[in-house]
Write a protein that holds these residues in place. Structure first.
Motif, short mmCIF file in Angstrom:
data_model
loop_
_atom_site.label_atom_id
_atom_site.label_comp_id
_atom_site.label_asym_id
_atom_site.label_seq_id
_atom_site.Cartn_x
_atom_site.Cartn_y
_atom_site.Cartn_z
N ALA A 1 -7.84 -1.67 -8.19
CA ALA A 1 -8.11 -1.59 -6.84
C ALA A 1 -7.57 -0.50 -5.96
CB ALA A 1 -7.92 -2.92 -6.21
N PHE A 2 -7.97 0.23 -4.92
CA PHE A 2 -7.74 1.26 -4.04
C PHE A 2 -7.89 0.73 -2.67
CE2 PHE A 2 -8.81 5.06 -1.45
CZ PHE A 2 -7.53 5.52 -1.62
N PHE A 3 -6.39 0.95 -1.86
CA PHE A 3 -6.56 0.40 -0.59
C PHE A 3 -6.45 1.55 0.47
CE2 PHE A 3 -4.33 -2.75 -3.17
CZ PHE A 3 -5.04 -3.87 -2.98
N GLY A 4 -6.14 2.86 0.12
CA GLY A 4 -6.02 4.03 0.95
C GLY A 4 -4.95 4.72 0.89
N VAL A 5 -4.80 5.68 1.52
CA VAL A 5 -3.62 6.81 1.51
C VAL A 5 -2.62 6.72 3.00
CG1 VAL A 5 -3.09 9.18 1.25
CG2 VAL A 5 -5.14 8.29 -0.10
N THR A 6 -1.48 6.75 2.72
CA THR A 6 -0.61 6.80 4.00
C THR A 6 -0.60 8.22 4.26
OG1 THR A 6 1.39 7.37 2.53
CG2 THR A 6 0.88 5.06 2.98
N SER A 7 -0.22 8.35 5.63
CA SER A 7 0.20 9.78 6.05
C SER A 7 1.04 10.71 5.36
CB SER A 7 0.23 9.66 7.78
OG SER A 7 1.67 9.00 7.83
N ASP A 8 1.99 10.14 4.59
CA ASP A 8 2.71 10.93 3.88
C ASP A 8 2.13 11.26 2.53
OD1 ASP A 8 3.07 8.49 3.26
OD2 ASP A 8 5.56 8.71 2.89
N GLY A 9 1.06 10.86 2.29
CA GLY A 9 0.49 11.45 0.85
C GLY A 9 0.64 10.43 0.00
N ARG A 10 0.85 9.14 0.04
CA ARG A 10 0.82 8.04 -1.18
C ARG A 10 -0.42 7.19 -1.04
NH1 ARG A 10 6.01 8.50 -3.41
NH2 ARG A 10 5.67 6.62 -4.54
N ALA A 11 -0.98 7.11 -2.37
CA ALA A 11 -2.06 6.20 -2.46
C ALA A 11 -1.71 4.99 -2.97
CB ALA A 11 -2.89 6.78 -3.56
N LEU A 12 -2.07 3.71 -2.20
CA LEU A 12 -1.83 2.52 -2.49
C LEU A 12 -2.95 1.71 -3.10
CD1 LEU A 12 -1.24 1.26 1.25
CD2 LEU A 12 0.27 2.35 -0.58
N VAL A 13 -2.63 1.52 -4.63
CA VAL A 13 -3.45 0.88 -5.72
C VAL A 13 -2.99 -0.45 -6.32
CG1 VAL A 13 -4.23 3.21 -6.21
CG2 VAL A 13 -2.34 2.24 -7.55
N ALA A 14 -3.70 -0.87 -7.12
CA ALA A 14 -3.48 -2.45 -7.48
C ALA A 14 -3.92 -2.50 -8.88
CB ALA A 14 -3.99 -3.53 -6.68
N SER A 15 -2.98 -2.96 -9.52
CA SER A 15 -3.37 -3.71 -11.06
C SER A 15 -3.34 -4.94 -11.33
CB SER A 15 -2.43 -2.98 -12.00
OG SER A 15 -2.69 -3.52 -13.30
N GLY A 16 -4.60 -5.62 -11.20
CA GLY A 16 -4.45 -7.08 -10.87
C GLY A 16 -4.02 -7.42 -9.46
N GLU A 17 -2.99 -8.26 -9.71
CA GLU A 17 -2.23 -8.75 -8.06
C GLU A 17 -1.03 -7.63 -7.74
OE1 GLU A 17 -2.97 -10.96 -5.63
OE2 GLU A 17 -4.63 -10.90 -7.09
N THR A 18 -0.68 -6.82 -8.68
CA THR A 18 0.40 -5.83 -8.56
C THR A 18 -0.12 -4.59 -7.73
OG1 THR A 18 1.56 -6.82 -10.64
CG2 THR A 18 2.34 -4.69 -9.64
N VAL A 19 0.88 -4.27 -6.59
CA VAL A 19 0.52 -3.30 -5.80
C VAL A 19 1.49 -2.06 -6.26
CG1 VAL A 19 0.09 -2.29 -3.42
CG2 VAL A 19 -0.63 -4.70 -4.10
N TYR A 20 0.93 -0.67 -6.43
CA TYR A 20 1.75 0.32 -6.44
C TYR A 20 1.45 1.21 -5.37
CZ TYR A 20 2.45 -1.31 -11.03
OH TYR A 20 2.70 -2.13 -12.21
N SER A 21 2.42 2.16 -5.00
CA SER A 21 2.04 3.57 -4.27
C SER A 21 2.56 4.66 -5.01
CB SER A 21 3.04 3.30 -2.80
OG SER A 21 3.92 4.34 -3.07
N LEU A 22 1.49 5.48 -4.99
CA LEU A 22 1.51 6.62 -6.12
C LEU A 22 1.66 8.06 -5.16
CD1 LEU A 22 -1.33 5.77 -8.53
CD2 LEU A 22 1.06 4.91 -8.55
N SER A 23 2.53 8.87 -5.61
CA SER A 23 2.50 10.10 -4.83
C SER A 23 1.37 10.93 -5.42
CB SER A 23 3.80 10.65 -5.13
OG SER A 23 3.88 12.13 -4.62
N LEU A 24 0.54 11.45 -4.49
CA LEU A 24 -0.66 12.22 -4.82
C LEU A 24 -0.21 13.75 -4.97
CD1 LEU A 24 -3.18 11.10 -2.01
CD2 LEU A 24 -2.89 10.42 -4.23
N PRO A 25 -0.66 14.15 -6.16
CA PRO A 25 -0.50 15.74 -6.77
C PRO A 25 -1.36 16.47 -5.80
CG PRO A 25 -2.24 14.71 -8.12
CD PRO A 25 -1.67 13.46 -7.13
N ARG A 26 -0.85 17.89 -5.56
CA ARG A 26 -1.47 18.76 -4.78
C ARG A 26 -1.73 19.93 -5.08
NH1 ARG A 26 2.28 17.56 0.86
NH2 ARG A 26 2.49 15.24 0.56
#
Length: 394
Positions: free
Chosen positions: A369-394
């Protein structure tokens, strides 16, 4: 004569001794340099081995990702450079890397909506406004059950009452009532509202006439606290999104993208066919036209399996194909990001080529799952019920 011979012999002996000493000193220097070289080489090898061991022993993605203390079913939502989630009792705000910033007791069965700097929370007839630091600026009961709230830069719109007899209330962000409208929406269902203009001084609403011979969506515009500035019928096609950019309202339905000014006067030259496509994200720069990211409707219904993307920018219309199915996609600072189960894809909007990188998450983790991107460029994603924030490459 004997004395002269002895003198020459002594000089020769001293010369040979000096040469031997110099040779021994040179040999010692060479040996010392060799030893230093070997020490440096061994140190470099050890550093490489230790670094490799450290990287293998360290969880994948450390620095590029963070596991968040929330679950995928807790309405995970980007808010500025942080994350909001609701655990059934309280609304929590995290930094984009998972540090708890504040918590607010929202009660049971609450809903919330994030604005530019404030969050609205409601449950039953109760409504709260909370600023970005977690401080309540409003906390009161209203005259009816709250359907939903939308928050702008200066005001919030609150829809209360029955579905087809709603009341629209406009408040400032300290809760003072600015305006109220009920008669204009009698027999209509208010679908959504939003603020626009440089200071958010205008409001648009979408309402649905459910009692007519055919369903009809109506767009209204207001200057907050003053007057109705425009009204237009949008027809039977379901209108689901309104985006404000460059002093225009871009109105998306399942058939077309229409363009209106603040008086609901249409720019017919800016109409675009979007049948079969759905708006999933947009990026509005300080200057220039907004970039509207769309995906195939068939690939966003039910389980997300996005492969085809489209970007509308002014009169430009570009198409993209992602190498594998993706659970979500976003557009941020001129780049398109698509999130596969194991890979992250990035493309500049002016390029048709996607660059691929591995997801910075633990091994054998599949993104679901994907929930969106924060203003500082981190993507919010999930694997099952676990949620991660990922730094987006530029």
């Amino acid at each position: 004569m004997p004395r002269t011979k002895n003198r020459h012999g002594d000089q020769l002996l001293r010369s040979r001794s000096r040469n031997a000493a110099e040779q021994k000193y040179t040999e010692d220097q060479r040996r010392s340099r060799q030893i230093r070289s070997w020490i440096i080489l061994v140190a470099l090898i050890l550093a490489v081995l230790l670094g490799f061991h450290f990287l293998r022993g360290r969880p994948r993605g450390e620095g590029g990702s963070a596991k968040l203390p929330c679950f995928a079913n807790q309405n995970v939502t980007p808010f500025r450079d942080g994350v909001l989630y609701y655990d059934g009792a309280s609304l929590h705000c995290l930094s984009s890397t998972g540090t708890i910033r504040w918590s607010f007791p929202a009660g049971e069965e609450a809903s919330f909506c994030a604005g530019p700097k404030h969050v609205a929370i409601w449950s039953g007839m109760r409504m709260y406004l909370v600023d970005q630091n977690g401080n309540a600026t409003y906390n009161e009961s209203l005259e009816g059950t709250v359907q939903f709230v939308r928050v702008g830069e200066r005001y919030c719109s609150v829809v209360v009452g029955a579905d087809t007899e709603p009341k629209l209330i406009i408040k400032d962000l300290q809760g003072a009532q600015i305006d109220v409208e009920q008669e204009a929406y009698s027999g209509l269902m208010i679908l959504d509202t939003g603020f626009f203009g440089e200071q958010g001084e205008y409001l648009w609403t979408l309402s649905l006439d459910v009692f007519g011979t055919a369903p009809n969506t109506i767009l209204n515009t207001f200057q907050v606290g003053k007057m109705n500035t425009g009204e237009v019928s949008l027809g039977e096609a379901l209108t689901y999104k309104v985006v404000y950019e460059n002093a225009r309202l871009r109105v998306f339905n399942t058939q077309q993208c229409y363009t209106y000014d603040y008086k609901c006067v249409q720019d017919t030259n800016a109409t675009m066919l979007v049948y079969g496509w759905k708006l999933i994200d947009y990026d509005i720069p300080e200057r220039g036209a907004a970039k509207m990211l769309m995906a195939r409707t068939s690939q966003t219904s039910g389980v997300q399996a996005i492969r085809e993307l489209r970007v509308l920018e002014g009169s430009s219309d570009k198409r993209y194909t992602v190498p594998t199915d993706c659970v979500g996609a976003s557009i941020w600072r001129g780049n398109i990001y698509a999130f596969g189960s194991r890979y992250l894809y990035r493309a500049d909007v002016n390029s048709q080529q996607f660059f691929v990188s591995g997801m910075p998450v633990p091994e054998n983790t599949e993104i679901t799952a994907f929930f969106g991107v924060t203003s500082d460029g981190r993507a919010l994603v999930a694997s099952g019920e676990t949620v991660y924030s990922l730094s987006l490459p530029r």
